[in-house]
Write an enzyme that holds these catalytic residues in place. Structure first.
Site, PDB file in Angstrom:
ATOM      1  N   GLY A   1      45.829  -3.438  38.743  1.00 30.48           N
ATOM      2  CA  GLY A   1      46.535  -3.639  37.449  1.00 30.48           C
ATOM      3  C   GLY A   1      47.333  -5.066  37.584  1.00 30.48           C
ATOM      4  O   GLY A   1      48.246  -5.357  36.636  1.00 30.48           O
ATOM      5  N   SER A   2      47.097  -5.902  38.780  1.00 33.48           N
ATOM      6  CA  SER A   2      48.150  -6.958  38.980  1.00 33.48           C
ATOM      7  C   SER A   2      47.925  -7.786  37.861  1.00 33.48           C
ATOM      8  O   SER A   2      48.923  -8.684  37.467  1.00 33.48           O
ATOM      9  CB  SER A   2      47.900  -7.658  40.341  1.00 33.48           C
ATOM     10  OG  SER A   2      46.513  -8.143  40.308  1.00 33.48           O
TER      11      SER A   2
ATOM     12  N   LEU B   1      35.873  -1.819  35.000  1.00 30.88           N
ATOM     13  CA  LEU B   1      34.638  -1.777  35.634  1.00 30.88           C
ATOM     14  C   LEU B   1      33.367  -1.386  35.046  1.00 30.88           C
ATOM     15  O   LEU B   1      32.332  -0.999  35.385  1.00 30.88           O
ATOM     16  CB  LEU B   1      34.895  -1.010  37.061  1.00 30.88           C
ATOM     17  CG  LEU B   1      35.725  -1.916  38.029  1.00 30.88           C
ATOM     18  CD1 LEU B   1      35.892  -1.101  39.425  1.00 30.88           C
ATOM     19  CD2 LEU B   1      35.390  -3.092  38.322  1.00 30.88           C
TER      20      LEU B   1
ATOM     21  N   ASN C   1      36.998 -11.728  29.969  1.00 32.79           N
ATOM     22  CA  ASN C   1      36.860 -11.012  31.306  1.00 32.79           C
ATOM     23  C   ASN C   1      37.348 -12.255  32.193  1.00 32.79           C
ATOM     24  O   ASN C   1      37.036 -13.330  32.154  1.00 32.79           O
ATOM     25  CB  ASN C   1      35.664 -10.692  31.530  1.00 32.79           C
ATOM     26  CG  ASN C   1      35.380  -9.921  32.745  1.00 32.79           C
ATOM     27  OD1 ASN C   1      36.146  -9.176  33.252  1.00 32.79           O
ATOM     28  ND2 ASN C   1      34.230 -10.209  33.521  1.00 32.79           N
TER      29      ASN C   1
ATOM     30  N   HIS D   1      36.376 -12.834  36.282  1.00 37.41           N
ATOM     31  CA  HIS D   1      35.603 -12.597  37.265  1.00 37.41           C
ATOM     32  C   HIS D   1      36.025 -13.448  38.470  1.00 37.41           C
ATOM     33  O   HIS D   1      36.268 -14.469  38.461  1.00 37.41           O
ATOM     34  CB  HIS D   1      34.074 -12.776  37.091  1.00 37.41           C
ATOM     35  CG  HIS D   1      33.045 -12.331  37.965  1.00 37.41           C
ATOM     36  ND1 HIS D   1      32.708 -11.106  38.052  1.00 37.41           N
ATOM     37  CD2 HIS D   1      32.419 -12.817  39.052  1.00 37.41           C
ATOM     38  CE1 HIS D   1      31.770 -11.068  39.027  1.00 37.41           C
ATOM     39  NE2 HIS D   1      31.960 -12.040  39.811  1.00 37.41           N
TER      40      HIS D   1
ATOM     41  N   ASP E   1      28.490 -10.341  32.777  1.00 38.80           N
ATOM     42  CA  ASP E   1      29.073 -11.607  33.269  1.00 38.80           C
ATOM     43  C   ASP E   1      28.319 -12.621  32.869  1.00 38.80           C
ATOM     44  O   ASP E   1      28.342 -13.770  33.554  1.00 38.80           O
ATOM     45  CB  ASP E   1      29.035 -11.247  35.054  1.00 38.80           C
ATOM     46  CG  ASP E   1      29.890 -10.505  35.810  1.00 38.80           C
ATOM     47  OD1 ASP E   1      30.956 -10.236  35.167  1.00 38.80           O
ATOM     48  OD2 ASP E   1      29.635  -9.987  37.075  1.00 38.80           O
TER      49      ASP E   1
ATOM     50  N   GLU F   1      43.965 -16.286  40.128  1.00 41.47           N
ATOM     51  CA  GLU F   1      44.211 -15.530  39.111  1.00 41.47           C
ATOM     52  C   GLU F   1      45.714 -15.615  38.593  1.00 41.47           C
ATOM     53  O   GLU F   1      45.740 -15.747  37.353  1.00 41.47           O
ATOM     54  CB  GLU F   1      43.748 -14.195  39.329  1.00 41.47           C
ATOM     55  CG  GLU F   1      42.481 -14.013  39.766  1.00 41.47           C
ATOM     56  CD  GLU F   1      41.882 -12.500  40.051  1.00 41.47           C
ATOM     57  OE1 GLU F   1      42.500 -11.653  40.404  1.00 41.47           O
ATOM     58  OE2 GLU F   1      40.626 -12.404  39.938  1.00 41.47           O
TER      59      GLU F   1
END
Ligand code: GAR
Length: 194
Positions: free
Chosen positions: A12-13, A86, A103, A105, A146, A175
């Site tokens: 959950g970062s 996931l 999303n 990735h 994806d 990120e």
């Protein structure tokens, strides 16, 4: 105020970064709920600390349209962010939120994407392939794993001596640096225009 649901299966970062970024920048958006499919996910503790409601839902519940859409409606959700989620997103959600599900990735898609490519598996594959670069991809979610339209990528160089863990550290920095801002720019501005 646009209401965002963050779907997360793990630590959950990214979910926490998005919550903090929206609060710190006074964005016209808030994370109204975290949806997780794992009752032991690290994201639950983070959400509790940050006073964000959590819905723990099984795969069956997530794929049950009346159950899932009840949650979406209860929180008045305008858009969805997948942050280490996931499971495949059910088609009825993709139909309900066209171009409003993002999303992240942890590679430069289309490289190292697809089923089974998540988290450390991605970084292991990148290291094994001897890539000299990796990065992050933020994309809209489509029915194809994806495969949705890419909205943002950022890259970082990889040294031949970098381990998968080193690559992960570099990618996580990207990120943290970019994902919350890209979420707000893409989903909040996009929903404001409607
Ligand atoms: C992140 O690195 C994200 O890019 C990746 O999972 C991690 C979740 O970390 N996502 C995927 O691999 C999706 N295929 P977090 O739970 O600490 O946010």
């Amino acid at each position: 105020m646009k209401k965002i649901a963050v779907f997360a299966s793990g630590n959950g970062s990214n979910a926490e970064n998005i919550i903090n970024y929206m609060r710190a920048t006074g964005a016209e958006a808030e994370v109204a709920v975290i949806v997780t499919n794992r009752k032991d996910a690290g994201v639950i503790g983070r959400a509790n600390r940050l006073n964000v409601p959590v819905e723990v839902m099984s795969r069956q519940e997530i794929n049950d349209s009346s159950r899932m859409l009840d949650v979406i409606d209860n929180y008045g959700i305008d858009a969805i962010v997948l942050a280490g989620f996931l499971l495949m997103v059910p088609g009825f959600l993709i139909e309900r939120f066209p171009d409003k599900i993002l999303n992240i990735h942890p590679s430069l898609l289309p490289k190292f994407g697809g089923r089974g490519m998540y988290g450390h598996h991605v970084h292991e594959a990148v290291a094994a392939a001897g890539e000299n670069m990796s990065g992050i991809t933020v994309h809209f979610v489509s029915e194809e794993c994806d495969g949705g339209r890419i909205v943002f990528q950022a890259s970082v160089g990889i040294e031949p001596t970098d381990t998968p863990a080193d690559i992960e550290t570099k990618v996580r920095h990207l990120e943290q640096e970019h994902f919350p801002r890209v979420v707000v720019e893409t989903l909040v501005k996009a929903t404001e225009k409607v």
